[in-house]
Scaffold this motif. Structure first.
Motif, PDB file in Angstrom:
ATOM      1  N   LEU A  89      11.302  -7.063  -3.345  1.00  0.00           N
ATOM      2  CA  LEU A  89      11.968  -7.778  -2.261  1.00  0.00           C
ATOM      3  C   LEU A  89      13.484  -7.702  -2.410  1.00  0.00           C
ATOM      4  O   LEU A  89      14.205  -7.466  -1.429  1.00  0.00           O
ATOM      5  CB  LEU A  89      11.494  -9.231  -2.244  1.00  0.00           C
ATOM      6  N   ALA A  90      13.982  -7.897  -3.625  1.00  0.00           N
ATOM      7  CA  ALA A  90      15.431  -7.843  -3.846  1.00  0.00           C
ATOM      8  C   ALA A  90      15.989  -6.465  -3.500  1.00  0.00           C
ATOM      9  O   ALA A  90      17.046  -6.349  -2.853  1.00  0.00           O
ATOM     10  CB  ALA A  90      15.755  -8.194  -5.295  1.00  0.00           C
ATOM     11  N   ASP A  91      15.287  -5.405  -3.895  1.00  0.00           N
ATOM     12  CA  ASP A  91      15.753  -4.056  -3.586  1.00  0.00           C
ATOM     13  C   ASP A  91      15.713  -3.795  -2.081  1.00  0.00           C
ATOM     14  O   ASP A  91      16.620  -3.156  -1.523  1.00  0.00           O
ATOM     15  CB  ASP A  91      14.901  -3.018  -4.310  1.00  0.00           C
ATOM     16  N   THR A  92      14.660  -4.282  -1.414  1.00  0.00           N
ATOM     17  CA  THR A  92      14.548  -4.092   0.028  1.00  0.00           C
ATOM     18  C   THR A  92      15.686  -4.807   0.753  1.00  0.00           C
ATOM     19  O   THR A  92      16.330  -4.246   1.649  1.00  0.00           O
ATOM     20  CB  THR A  92      13.196  -4.604   0.537  1.00  0.00           C
ATOM     21  N   LEU A  93      15.946  -6.051   0.373  1.00  0.00           N
ATOM     22  CA  LEU A  93      17.008  -6.816   1.015  1.00  0.00           C
ATOM     23  C   LEU A  93      18.377  -6.176   0.765  1.00  0.00           C
ATOM     24  O   LEU A  93      19.236  -6.164   1.654  1.00  0.00           O
ATOM     25  CB  LEU A  93      16.998  -8.253   0.515  1.00  0.00           C
ATOM     26  N   GLY A 107       8.763  -4.182   5.853  1.00  0.00           N
ATOM     27  CA  GLY A 107       8.099  -5.056   4.900  1.00  0.00           C
ATOM     28  C   GLY A 107       8.840  -5.101   3.576  1.00  0.00           C
ATOM     29  O   GLY A 107       9.894  -4.491   3.397  1.00  0.00           O
ATOM     30  N   MET A 108       8.270  -5.853   2.624  1.00  0.00           N
ATOM     31  CA  MET A 108       8.889  -6.026   1.304  1.00  0.00           C
ATOM     32  C   MET A 108       8.272  -5.110   0.252  1.00  0.00           C
ATOM     33  O   MET A 108       8.636  -5.198  -0.932  1.00  0.00           O
ATOM     34  CB  MET A 108       8.731  -7.477   0.831  1.00  0.00           C
ATOM     35  N   ASP A 109       7.358  -4.232   0.671  1.00  0.00           N
ATOM     36  CA  ASP A 109       6.558  -3.464  -0.283  1.00  0.00           C
ATOM     37  C   ASP A 109       7.070  -2.050  -0.518  1.00  0.00           C
ATOM     38  O   ASP A 109       6.378  -1.240  -1.137  1.00  0.00           O
ATOM     39  CB  ASP A 109       5.109  -3.384   0.202  1.00  0.00           C
ATOM     40  N   ALA A 145       3.406   2.447 -10.102  1.00  0.00           N
ATOM     41  CA  ALA A 145       3.910   3.510 -10.980  1.00  0.00           C
ATOM     42  C   ALA A 145       4.572   4.614 -10.161  1.00  0.00           C
ATOM     43  O   ALA A 145       5.645   5.116 -10.520  1.00  0.00           O
ATOM     44  CB  ALA A 145       2.765   4.078 -11.816  1.00  0.00           C
ATOM     45  N   HIS A 146       3.936   4.995  -9.063  1.00  0.00           N
ATOM     46  CA  HIS A 146       4.465   6.058  -8.203  1.00  0.00           C
ATOM     47  C   HIS A 146       5.812   5.646  -7.605  1.00  0.00           C
ATOM     48  O   HIS A 146       6.786   6.410  -7.635  1.00  0.00           O
ATOM     49  CB  HIS A 146       3.462   6.360  -7.093  1.00  0.00           C
ATOM     50  N   VAL A 147       5.888   4.438  -7.066  1.00  0.00           N
ATOM     51  CA  VAL A 147       7.117   3.974  -6.415  1.00  0.00           C
ATOM     52  C   VAL A 147       8.224   3.756  -7.442  1.00  0.00           C
ATOM     53  O   VAL A 147       9.391   4.069  -7.184  1.00  0.00           O
ATOM     54  CB  VAL A 147       6.840   2.697  -5.600  1.00  0.00           C
ATOM     55  N   ALA A 148       7.878   3.248  -8.620  1.00  0.00           N
ATOM     56  CA  ALA A 148       8.887   3.063  -9.665  1.00  0.00           C
ATOM     57  C   ALA A 148       9.533   4.394 -10.038  1.00  0.00           C
ATOM     58  O   ALA A 148      10.748   4.454 -10.284  1.00  0.00           O
ATOM     59  CB  ALA A 148       8.261   2.408 -10.893  1.00  0.00           C
ATOM     60  N   ALA A 149       8.732   5.453 -10.089  1.00  0.00           N
ATOM     61  CA  ALA A 149       9.290   6.776 -10.388  1.00  0.00           C
ATOM     62  C   ALA A 149      10.265   7.211  -9.296  1.00  0.00           C
ATOM     63  O   ALA A 149      11.310   7.820  -9.580  1.00  0.00           O
ATOM     64  CB  ALA A 149       8.160   7.793 -10.541  1.00  0.00           C
ATOM     65  N   GLU A 150       9.936   6.889  -8.031  1.00  0.00           N
ATOM     66  CA  GLU A 150      10.846   7.210  -6.933  1.00  0.00           C
ATOM     67  C   GLU A 150      12.147   6.422  -7.032  1.00  0.00           C
ATOM     68  O   GLU A 150      13.210   6.899  -6.648  1.00  0.00           O
ATOM     69  CB  GLU A 150      10.181   6.906  -5.590  1.00  0.00           C
ATOM     70  N   CYS A 151      12.051   5.191  -7.518  1.00  0.00           N
ATOM     71  CA  CYS A 151      13.214   4.302  -7.578  1.00  0.00           C
ATOM     72  C   CYS A 151      14.065   4.520  -8.816  1.00  0.00           C
ATOM     73  O   CYS A 151      15.161   3.936  -8.921  1.00  0.00           O
ATOM     74  CB  CYS A 151      12.759   2.846  -7.571  1.00  0.00           C
ATOM     75  N   ALA A 152      13.581   5.320  -9.764  1.00  0.00           N
ATOM     76  CA  ALA A 152      14.221   5.386 -11.084  1.00  0.00           C
ATOM     77  C   ALA A 152      15.684   5.823 -11.007  1.00  0.00           C
ATOM     78  O   ALA A 152      16.513   5.388 -11.816  1.00  0.00           O
ATOM     79  CB  ALA A 152      13.438   6.316 -11.996  1.00  0.00           C
ATOM     80  N   ARG A 161      16.248  -2.900  -8.973  1.00  0.00           N
ATOM     81  CA  ARG A 161      15.528  -3.790  -9.879  1.00  0.00           C
ATOM     82  C   ARG A 161      14.078  -3.365 -10.103  1.00  0.00           C
ATOM     83  O   ARG A 161      13.506  -3.668 -11.143  1.00  0.00           O
ATOM     84  CB  ARG A 161      15.552  -5.224  -9.325  1.00  0.00           C
ATOM     85  N   PHE A 162      13.474  -2.708  -9.125  1.00  0.00           N
ATOM     86  CA  PHE A 162      12.030  -2.491  -9.215  1.00  0.00           C
ATOM     87  C   PHE A 162      11.664  -1.572 -10.373  1.00  0.00           C
ATOM     88  O   PHE A 162      10.732  -1.864 -11.133  1.00  0.00           O
ATOM     89  CB  PHE A 162      11.467  -1.939  -7.907  1.00  0.00           C
ATOM     90  N   ALA A 163      12.361  -0.447 -10.502  1.00  0.00           N
ATOM     91  CA  ALA A 163      12.025   0.498 -11.577  1.00  0.00           C
ATOM     92  C   ALA A 163      12.183  -0.157 -12.942  1.00  0.00           C
ATOM     93  O   ALA A 163      11.343   0.026 -13.836  1.00  0.00           O
ATOM     94  CB  ALA A 163      12.891   1.749 -11.470  1.00  0.00           C
ATOM     95  N   ALA A 164      13.250  -0.941 -13.110  1.00  0.00           N
ATOM     96  CA  ALA A 164      13.473  -1.603 -14.402  1.00  0.00           C
ATOM     97  C   ALA A 164      12.400  -2.655 -14.669  1.00  0.00           C
ATOM     98  O   ALA A 164      11.899  -2.766 -15.798  1.00  0.00           O
ATOM     99  CB  ALA A 164      14.861  -2.248 -14.417  1.00  0.00           C
TER     100      ALA A 164
END
Length: 231
Positions: free
Chosen positions: A45-49, A105-107, A194-201, A207-210
């Protein structure tokens, strides 16, 4: 030249649930605990906002089930979600808008300013236009309407593999020109996370990847402890 009217400019909506353990991202448990699932939800949510805050808009509105927390940036209105299914809650959000509005959305914490950039281009909302962001699971992560019409969403079956197809067909049947955004993957399951965290890395300050790395490390450490006990 007349002053801009209330319909000039874009309204950006984020629909979200307060990240409370046991109430959000329950499909992440197991392997994550309810507290870890809530921490991942808060990070998403924080990253989306943050991504939406960087986009030019007349209004930024968080459509929230729950109470705002420290993850809410300045400059946002908060609109409580109405009772009912997700279709009713999305419809209610659009009913509170005038002029073009884009809801996300927040996802999808992998969201960056480049992804919704087409909706900011000149002429992006000309005529009877809708913008549609399909999700990899068959749903949708973004919906934009040049003329907010709640009945275009009411009755669409949500959280199914055909949600996106039904919603897109509803737009087309209403005579709208539908313009597509890229397909994104929602964070619903541990594999999704796991998939999305790799995209966000590679995203600076995300914040999400960390948070995913911390939670996944605790899961791995717990598994090692469990195996040691069994032996």
């Amino acid at each position: 030249m007349s002053a801009p009217g209330p319909r000039d400019g874009l309204t950006l909506l984020v629909i979200a649930k307060e990240p409370v353990p046991g109430r959000v991202k329950t499909r992440l448990t197991p392997p994550f605990t309810p507290a870890e699932a809530a921490a991942l939800a808060a990070a998403a949510l924080a990253d989306t906002l943050a991504a939406v805050s960087a986009l030019p808009a007349r209004r930024r509105v968080l459509v929230l089930d729950g109470r705002p927390g420290p993850w809410l940036p300045d400059g946002w209105e908060v609109l409580p979600q109405c009772p009912g299914g997700l279709d009713e809650r999305i419809a209610h959000a659009f009913a509170r808008c005038d002029g073009p509005a884009l809801l996300v959305g927040m996802d999808t914490p992998q969201l960056t300013g480049a992804l919704p950039a087409p909706v900011l281009a000149p002429g992006a909302w000309a005529g009877r236009t809708a913008w549609f962001g399909p999700a990899a699971d068959g749903g949708f992560w973004a919906l934009g309407l040049a003329e907010p019409a709640p009945d275009l969403v009411r009755g669409v079956p949500m959280s199914t593999t055909r949600t996106g197809a039904v919603q897109r067909r509803r737009l087309l049947d209403a005579g709208l020109t539908v313009r597509d955004l890229p397909v994104l993957r929602d964070v619903d399951t541990a594999a999704d996370a796991a998939h999305v965290a790799a995209e966000c890395a590679a995203r600076p300050g995300g914040r999400f990847a960390a948070e995913y790395a911390r939670c996944a490390r605790r899961v791995r450490d717990g598994a090692r402890v469990g195996r040691a006990v069994v032996r």
